[in-house]
Motif scaffolding. Structure first.
Motif, PDB file in Angstrom:
ATOM      1  N   PHE A  23      -8.576  -0.848   2.739  1.00  0.00           N
ATOM      2  CA  PHE A  23      -7.133  -0.698   2.515  1.00  0.00           C
ATOM      3  C   PHE A  23      -6.564  -1.936   1.840  1.00  0.00           C
ATOM      4  CE2 PHE A  23      -2.713  -1.132   4.218  1.00  0.00           C
ATOM      5  CZ  PHE A  23      -2.146  -0.098   3.475  1.00  0.00           C
ATOM      6  N   GLU A  24      -6.900  -3.102   2.355  1.00  0.00           N
ATOM      7  CA  GLU A  24      -6.375  -4.345   1.779  1.00  0.00           C
ATOM      8  C   GLU A  24      -6.854  -4.537   0.345  1.00  0.00           C
ATOM      9  OE1 GLU A  24      -4.074  -6.189   2.980  1.00  0.00           O
ATOM     10  OE2 GLU A  24      -3.984  -5.318   4.974  1.00  0.00           O
ATOM     11  N   ARG A  30      -1.935   0.949  -1.426  1.00  0.00           N
ATOM     12  CA  ARG A  30      -0.876   0.309  -0.634  1.00  0.00           C
ATOM     13  C   ARG A  30       0.496   0.557  -1.252  1.00  0.00           C
ATOM     14  NH1 ARG A  30      -4.039  -4.344  -1.153  1.00  0.00           N
ATOM     15  NH2 ARG A  30      -2.202  -5.550  -1.791  1.00  0.00           N
ATOM     16  N   GLU A  31       0.593   0.435  -2.564  1.00  0.00           N
ATOM     17  CA  GLU A  31       1.866   0.680  -3.238  1.00  0.00           C
ATOM     18  C   GLU A  31       2.282   2.142  -3.119  1.00  0.00           C
ATOM     19  OE1 GLU A  31       1.243  -0.751  -7.228  1.00  0.00           O
ATOM     20  OE2 GLU A  31       1.713  -2.828  -6.670  1.00  0.00           O
ATOM     21  N   ALA A  32       1.330   3.065  -3.254  1.00  0.00           N
ATOM     22  CA  ALA A  32       1.635   4.498  -3.138  1.00  0.00           C
ATOM     23  C   ALA A  32       2.100   4.846  -1.727  1.00  0.00           C
ATOM     24  CB  ALA A  32       0.412   5.328  -3.513  1.00  0.00           C
ATOM     25  N   GLU A  34       3.716   2.990   0.354  1.00  0.00           N
ATOM     26  CA  GLU A  34       5.114   2.550   0.496  1.00  0.00           C
ATOM     27  C   GLU A  34       6.044   3.426  -0.334  1.00  0.00           C
ATOM     28  OE1 GLU A  34       7.857  -1.396  -0.274  1.00  0.00           O
ATOM     29  OE2 GLU A  34       5.694  -1.634   0.003  1.00  0.00           O
ATOM     30  N   ARG A  35       5.693   3.683  -1.567  1.00  0.00           N
ATOM     31  CA  ARG A  35       6.549   4.459  -2.480  1.00  0.00           C
ATOM     32  C   ARG A  35       6.772   5.882  -1.989  1.00  0.00           C
ATOM     33  NH1 ARG A  35       3.379   4.303  -6.712  1.00  0.00           N
ATOM     34  NH2 ARG A  35       2.492   6.331  -6.267  1.00  0.00           N
ATOM     35  N   GLU A  36       5.741   6.491  -1.378  1.00  0.00           N
ATOM     36  CA  GLU A  36       5.804   7.898  -0.987  1.00  0.00           C
ATOM     37  C   GLU A  36       6.225   8.114   0.463  1.00  0.00           C
ATOM     38  OE1 GLU A  36       5.678  10.145  -3.285  1.00  0.00           O
ATOM     39  OE2 GLU A  36       5.117   8.662  -4.806  1.00  0.00           O
ATOM     40  N   GLY A  37       6.673   7.064   1.144  1.00  0.00           N
ATOM     41  CA  GLY A  37       7.247   7.229   2.477  1.00  0.00           C
ATOM     42  C   GLY A  37       6.264   7.144   3.623  1.00  0.00           C
ATOM     43  N   GLY A  38       5.104   6.552   3.396  1.00  0.00           N
ATOM     44  CA  GLY A  38       4.113   6.453   4.469  1.00  0.00           C
ATOM     45  C   GLY A  38       3.997   5.074   5.069  1.00  0.00           C
ATOM     46  N   VAL A  39       5.017   4.230   4.882  1.00  0.00           N
ATOM     47  CA  VAL A  39       4.938   2.847   5.331  1.00  0.00           C
ATOM     48  C   VAL A  39       4.728   2.741   6.848  1.00  0.00           C
ATOM     49  CG1 VAL A  39       7.418   2.405   5.637  1.00  0.00           C
ATOM     50  CG2 VAL A  39       5.901   0.565   4.910  1.00  0.00           C
ATOM     51  N   ALA A 119      -3.317  11.565   3.826  1.00  0.00           N
ATOM     52  CA  ALA A 119      -3.999  11.529   2.536  1.00  0.00           C
ATOM     53  C   ALA A 119      -4.595  10.147   2.279  1.00  0.00           C
ATOM     54  CB  ALA A 119      -3.032  11.913   1.416  1.00  0.00           C
ATOM     55  N   GLY A 120      -3.855   9.105   2.631  1.00  0.00           N
ATOM     56  CA  GLY A 120      -4.371   7.742   2.479  1.00  0.00           C
ATOM     57  C   GLY A 120      -5.581   7.496   3.358  1.00  0.00           C
ATOM     58  N   LEU A 121      -5.514   7.965   4.600  1.00  0.00           N
ATOM     59  CA  LEU A 121      -6.659   7.824   5.505  1.00  0.00           C
ATOM     60  C   LEU A 121      -7.880   8.556   4.943  1.00  0.00           C
ATOM     61  CD1 LEU A 121      -4.810   8.379   8.897  1.00  0.00           C
ATOM     62  CD2 LEU A 121      -5.830   6.225   8.105  1.00  0.00           C
ATOM     63  N   PHE A 122      -7.631   9.715   4.356  1.00  0.00           N
ATOM     64  CA  PHE A 122      -8.705  10.500   3.744  1.00  0.00           C
ATOM     65  C   PHE A 122      -9.365   9.702   2.618  1.00  0.00           C
ATOM     66  CE2 PHE A 122     -10.672  13.732   1.155  1.00  0.00           C
ATOM     67  CZ  PHE A 122     -11.145  14.652   2.075  1.00  0.00           C
ATOM     68  N   VAL A 123      -8.557   9.078   1.777  1.00  0.00           N
ATOM     69  CA  VAL A 123      -9.082   8.258   0.680  1.00  0.00           C
ATOM     70  C   VAL A 123      -9.910   7.098   1.238  1.00  0.00           C
ATOM     71  CG1 VAL A 123      -8.417   6.647  -1.164  1.00  0.00           C
ATOM     72  CG2 VAL A 123      -7.292   8.869  -0.981  1.00  0.00           C
ATOM     73  N   LEU A 124      -9.403   6.429   2.252  1.00  0.00           N
ATOM     74  CA  LEU A 124     -10.111   5.285   2.830  1.00  0.00           C
ATOM     75  C   LEU A 124     -11.451   5.693   3.428  1.00  0.00           C
ATOM     76  CD1 LEU A 124      -7.195   3.427   4.647  1.00  0.00           C
ATOM     77  CD2 LEU A 124      -8.308   2.794   2.481  1.00  0.00           C
TER      78      LEU A 124
END
Length: 199
Positions: A23-24, A30-32, A34-39, A119-124
């Motif tokens: 992730f880091e 990380r930008e997506a 925040e931009r898409e509301g998953g902060v 979706a982010g967790l899936f990518v990771l």
């Protein structure tokens, strides 16, 4: 006794990357987020990214890919069992995905941004080994379809969204395909009624 010959120093190979936090290391993700509301999922993403980039996760992924599933059609007495034996590392990887709710997060906790975080967790986790991501994705996608039938949803949604590998259930897909799986667009499906609303 043979003496090992020294040829040259290898300088064009990158050192092993693990351990690292997936992730880091992914600025675009990380930008997506925040931009898409998953902060709200940053801590969850950081935790999963740390595990995904660990030497342990990468060793499990490599072992699971190296040791193909074994179909056991019959037991030693000739009884039909139709079981698939998977490498323990495959189970380890899938357990991590389930316990991190990659298969169910927005259905269990429908907060704003939950689908983005999932979706982010899936990518990771896909970067640690994508082999287990098919049942994870199928289980996530099954919930809206199940909700078309309240009775089925009442029975199966609690099982499919449980974050326990041992006590939950996973959705899957079964099909026969003449041309194999390399051209999914060429597949066709036909469902025939067998009675009582089942196909």
């Amino acid at each position: 006794m043979l003496k090992s010959a020294s040829t040259h120093e290898v300088t064009n190979q990158a050192p092993p990357i693990a351990p690292y936090n997936v992730f880091e290391a992914d600025l675009a993700l990380r930008e997506a987020l925040e931009r898409e509301g998953g902060v709200g999922g940053v801590d969850r993403m950081r935790d999963t990214g740390e595990l995904a980039g660990s030497a342990e996760a990468l060793e499990h992924a490599e072992r699971a890919e190296r040791n193909e599933p074994i179909l056991r059609t019959h037991d030693r007495y000739g009884n039909r069992i139709d079981e698939v034996e998977l490498d323990p590392s495959w189970h380890w990887s899938l357990r991590q995905a389930i316990e991190r709710e990659i298969h169910s997060l927005p259905w269990r906790d429908p907060q704003p941004g939950a689908h983005v975080v999932r979706a982010g967790l899936f990518v990771l986790w896909s970067q640690a080994g994508s082999g287990v991501m098919c049942p994870v994705s199928m289980t996530y996608a099954a919930i809206p379809a199940l909700r078309e039938n309240a009775e089925l949803a009442a029975e199966w949604e609690p099982r499919l969204t449980r974050n326990s590998y041992d006590e939950g259930a996973l959705a899957g897909m079964a099909m026969t395909e003449k041309q194999g799986g390399s051209d999914v667009r060429a597949n066709t499906t036909r469902a025939e009624p067998v009675g009582d609303g089942a196909y």
